[in-house]
Structure formats: structure tokens, C-alpha cells
Design an enzyme around this catalytic site. Structure first.
Site, PDB file in Angstrom:
ATOM      1  N   HIS A  36       0.798  -1.239   0.000  1.00 18.06           N
ATOM      2  CA  HIS A  36       0.000   0.000   0.000  1.00 18.06           C
ATOM      3  C   HIS A  36       0.829   1.288   0.000  1.00 18.06           C
ATOM      4  CE1 HIS A  36      -3.526  -2.372   0.248  1.00 18.06           C
ATOM      5  NE2 HIS A  36      -3.695  -2.440   1.555  1.00 18.06           N
ATOM      6  N   HIS A  54      -9.840   2.032   0.181  1.00 17.48           N
ATOM      7  CA  HIS A  54      -9.813   0.889   1.103  1.00 17.48           C
ATOM      8  C   HIS A  54     -10.997   0.913   2.090  1.00 17.48           C
ATOM      9  CE1 HIS A  54      -8.223  -2.176   3.729  1.00 17.48           C
ATOM     10  NE2 HIS A  54      -7.110  -2.275   3.027  1.00 17.48           N
ATOM     11  N   GLU A  75     -11.700  -3.730  -3.223  1.00 15.24           N
ATOM     12  CA  GLU A  75     -10.727  -2.720  -3.636  1.00 15.24           C
ATOM     13  C   GLU A  75     -10.418  -2.925  -5.111  1.00 15.24           C
ATOM     14  OE1 GLU A  75      -7.310  -2.970  -0.782  1.00 15.24           O
ATOM     15  OE2 GLU A  75      -8.698  -4.295   0.246  1.00 15.24           O
TER      16      GLU A  75
HETATM   17  C1  BGC Z   1      -4.831  -6.332   2.057  1.00 18.59           C
HETATM   18  C2  BGC Z   1      -4.744  -7.022   3.385  1.00 18.59           C
HETATM   19  C3  BGC Z   1      -4.233  -6.043   4.395  1.00 18.59           C
HETATM   20  C4  BGC Z   1      -5.167  -4.865   4.440  1.00 18.59           C
HETATM   21  C5  BGC Z   1      -4.641  -3.828   5.355  1.00 18.59           C
HETATM   22  C6  BGC Z   1      -5.794  -5.184   2.185  1.00 18.59           C
HETATM   23  O1  BGC Z   1      -5.856  -4.487   0.979  1.00 18.59           O
HETATM   24  O2  BGC Z   1      -5.206  -7.183   1.021  1.00 18.59           O
HETATM   25  O3  BGC Z   1      -3.881  -8.133   3.311  1.00 18.59           O
HETATM   26  O4  BGC Z   1      -4.124  -6.617   5.649  1.00 18.59           O
HETATM   27  O5  BGC Z   1      -5.306  -4.307   3.165  1.00 18.59           O
HETATM   28  O6  BGC Z   1      -5.608  -2.900   5.648  1.00 18.59           O
END
Ligand code: BGC
Length: 378
Positions: free
Chosen positions: A134, A208, A340
Site C-alpha cells: 500500500h 480501502h 478494492e
Molecule cells: C490487504 C490485506 C491487508 C489490508 C490492510 C488489504 O488491501 O489485502 O492483506 O491486511 O489491506 O488494511
């Protein structure tokens, strides 16, 4: 601009969890947008909030921290309005979290925090085990974005802008990013993503937000249909193996309406749950296509999702462990799910996945719509 063609279109641990929401009934009122004070960061920066109201009971509250969705309300089948997304009225839980925020420069994982463009190898932070997640240590979810309100005859919205410097978090190129949220009378929450760079780089933007259409309990009994026959299997670090496999007979088979939790007993990941990229069926690569329909049977609430993106990370809140204290208290495992929309994880290292490379002079532009309706609405 891409053409928007398709617009029409348990309780695990009897967790005492309630999303609350107002008891007001949905009525036809004028659309509006209200600016308010949200909170102040520990560093002393004031964070503004913008609430979009479509006069039909759908409201979306956005804040300049991370261009984050902190609240969504929608009517149930009796017109009763309630919260359908997880969130907080305070800044503290959002610091160091991704919930509801815009995630970038590269949403999802990049294996071992490394990728190459031509002869240049780039090194990113390993902030998720041995992998990059991310956007790194200070991703777009931790930026304070500039905001401008939009009011038109048919919709209200907020345009958020920010920048990311050359080599910030290890990514090449100065990037300008714009994310536009709009809400219309037909209950479409549209998110448009734009980006430009001055050096060849990679980009993968998403939001998210966690949904819970019941406003209470876990999401395991929500009924999901996905417009997808394939998914990308992952290794223990959640990095795609590179294969693209059929969902048939797997816990990822939502080709027909199915409970989110229908196949969890067949999963052996820890913590158990879905956290996988689903390969979306597309009519033509740049057109809007359907992602999912989600029904919450008790309230009758339905959410339809459309996007221009090739994939969606379907995440069932497996890692939620109470650390994020939301409006109703700590959010525990499975109290929300995410869809997402994005490019596949680790695409910069998987040449056969759709490309995430953005070159100078090119315009990154993706669109996702979350539409809130109720069962048997018509
Ligand atoms: C991921 C997860 C992660 C989460 C964190 C998601 O987009 O796929 O693995 O723990 O984001 O907020």
C-alpha cells in the site's frame, strides 16, 4: 476519458458490534454538500470534513486526511437509514491505517519491495513482512489532501489533489494525483482517479473502505456475486504465484450468489478468510464493467460495484483485530469487507499481468462506482 457505459444497471463471535446510524427515513430532499471541522492531527493540522447528501438517504462523509471516506449511510428496504461503512469521527484511528482511504502510489503488494523499469531497479520499504504494501511507510492514505467542492445539477462532490515527489517512498517520478468523489440522486458514489508523472513509474490507486450493509454483526452472511471466473492464487506472503486459476469449486466462487463465508472451511490461510485478487470479466479493457453485487438479506440493502479496473482485491477483514476503534467500538475480524478495485498485486514483477506502468505524457484515469439500492427495488 474512459466512457462510462454501464450505469444502470454469524455471527462468528457474537461480537457486540453495532454500526448505529440514524433512525431517519429516506425522503426526497435537495442534494447538498456541507463542510465541517473533523479533528486536528497530533502535529496540529486541522482536518476538514465534507458531507455529500443526495436527498435520498445516501450520505458520504469525506475528510482531507487520506482523502478518506469516514462514513456512508444508505436506506434499508423500509427506508430506514443506517451506516453501511466502517469508520470513526476521530483522526487518531486513521493514523497508520488504510481504512476508507485512498491507497497508493501502489495499492496492494510488491514482492520483496523491488521492481525494475528497463535497467533501473527500484527499492521500496518492506512494510509487510518481506514485502511492500500500500505505497510504503507514508502512503497516500497518510497525506493531507487539498479539497475543492463540486456542485452540479445532477451531483455533488469533492475533488481531492495531492503530489508525490520523485523517489518518495522509492518510486520514480514527480506525480500529481487527483481523486474526485461524486454522489448523485441515483445513489451512485463514483470515485475517479487521475495521475500524471514526469518519469516512467508504476501506479495503482484504490480506496480501502470496509462495508457492512447490515449495520451490525459480521459480514459472513452477506450474499455476494462476482463478475469473475478466475483469481490469482498467492503464496504465504500474499504475493501472486503468477498463475491465473478458475474459481470453480473454490472459496472464491461467487459466479452465482453465495454467502461470503461459504468456503472458509476450505481455506488454510491464517488468519482465515478471503484476501485475494479476483480477475474481472471485461467487455473491452477500458469500459466500465460490473465487479460485484452484494446483498445483505436482513436489511435488504444491495450494493452494486462497477469499475474500469481489471481486478478487485476481495478482502473479508481477516486481519481486523480491534486495533481500529470505530464509532461503535473496536472493529473485530470480519466486521467489514472491502472490494478494492485495482490492478493485480505485484504487477510490476509479473510481466503477463496488465501493466501498471505510467509514462510521462500519459494520463492515468480509472473509475469505480458503488451504487446503493435495496432488494426488489423495481
Ligand atoms: C490487504 C490485506 C491487508 C489490508 C490492510 C488489504 O488491501 O489485502 O492483506 O491486511 O489491506 O488494511
Amino acid at each position: 476519458m474512459r466512457s462510462v457505459k454501464i450505469l444502470t444497471s454469524i455471527v462468528l463471535a457474537a461480537a457486540v458490534f453495532h454500526l448505529g446510524g440514524s433512525d431517519a427515513m429516506a425522503k426526497d430532499k435537495p442534494m447538498k454538500i456541507e463542510k465541517s471541522y473533523f479533528d486536528t492531527t497530533p502535529q496540529g493540522t486541522k482536518i476538514d470534513a465534507y458531507t455529500l447528501c443526495n436527498g435520498q438517504g445516501v450520505t458520504v462523509k469525506l475528510v482531507t486526511w487520506g482523502a478518506t471516506i469516514v462514513q456512508i449511510t444508505a436506506p434499508d428496504r423500509d427506508g430506514k437509514i443506517g451506516n453501511v461503512a466502517l469508520g470513526s469521527d476521530k483522526i487518531a484511528p486513521y493514523q497508520g491505517d488504510y481504512q476508507g482511504s485512498i491507497v497508493g502510489r501502489y495499492a496492494n503488494r510488491i514482492a520483496k519491495g523491488k521492481f525494475s523499469i528497463g535497467d533501473n531497479e527500484y527499492t521500496l520499504a518492506k512494510n509487510n513482512g518481506e514485502n511492500h504494501l500500500h505505497g510504503g511507510l507514508v502512503g497516500f492514505n497518510q497525506k493531507i489532501w487539498k479539497a475543492k467542492t463540486i456542485k452540479r445539477k445532477d451531483f455533488v462532490g469533492v475533488e481531492f489533489t495531492t503530489t508525490s515527489a520523485d523517489m518518495e517512498e522509492g518510486y520514480p517520478g514527480n506525480m500529481t494525483i487527483k481523486v474526485v468523489y461524486t454522489l448523485d440522486k441515483e445513489n451512485n458514489l463514483k470515485i475517479e482517479y487521475f495521475a500524471k508523472t514526469d518519469k516512467t513509474t508504476v501506479v495503482n490507486l484504490t480506496n480501502h473502505v470496509y462495508f457492512n450493509l447490515a449495520g451490525t454483526g459480521t459480514i459472513l452472511d452477506h450474499i455476494v456475486t462476482l463478475n469473475a471466473d478466475f483469481y490469482t492464487p498467492v503464496d504465504e506472503g500474499l504475493i501472486p504465484t503468477g498463475e491465473i486459476l478458475s474459481v470453480k469449486g473454490t472459496p472464491f466462487d461467487f459466479t452465482k450468489p453465495n454467502r461470503i463465508g461459504h468456503g472458509f472451511d476450505k481455506l488454510n490461510n491464517d488468519p482465515k478468510g478471503i484476501d485475494h485478487n479476483i480477475v474481472l470479466k471485461q467487455c473491452a479493457s477500458s469500459d466500465m464493467h460490473q465487479v460485484a453485487t452484494v446483498l445483505e438479506p436482513k436489511s435488504g440493502r444491495v450494493m452494486e460495484v462497477y469499475t474500469t479496473q481489471p481486478g478487485v482485491q476481495f478482502y473479508t477483514g481477516n486481519f481486523l483485530n480491534g486495533a481500529f476503534v470505530g464509532r461503535e467500538g473496536p472493529y473485530q475480524q470480519y466486521t467489514g469487507f472491502c472490494l478494492e478495485t485495482q490492478h493485480y498485486p505485484d504487477s510490476p514483477n509479473q510481466p503477463h499481468f496488465p501493466s501498471t506502468v505510467l509514462k510521462p505524457g500519459e494520463k492515468y484515469n480509472e473509475v469505480t462506482i458503488y451504487k446503493f439500492t435495496v432488494e426488489n427495488a423495481d
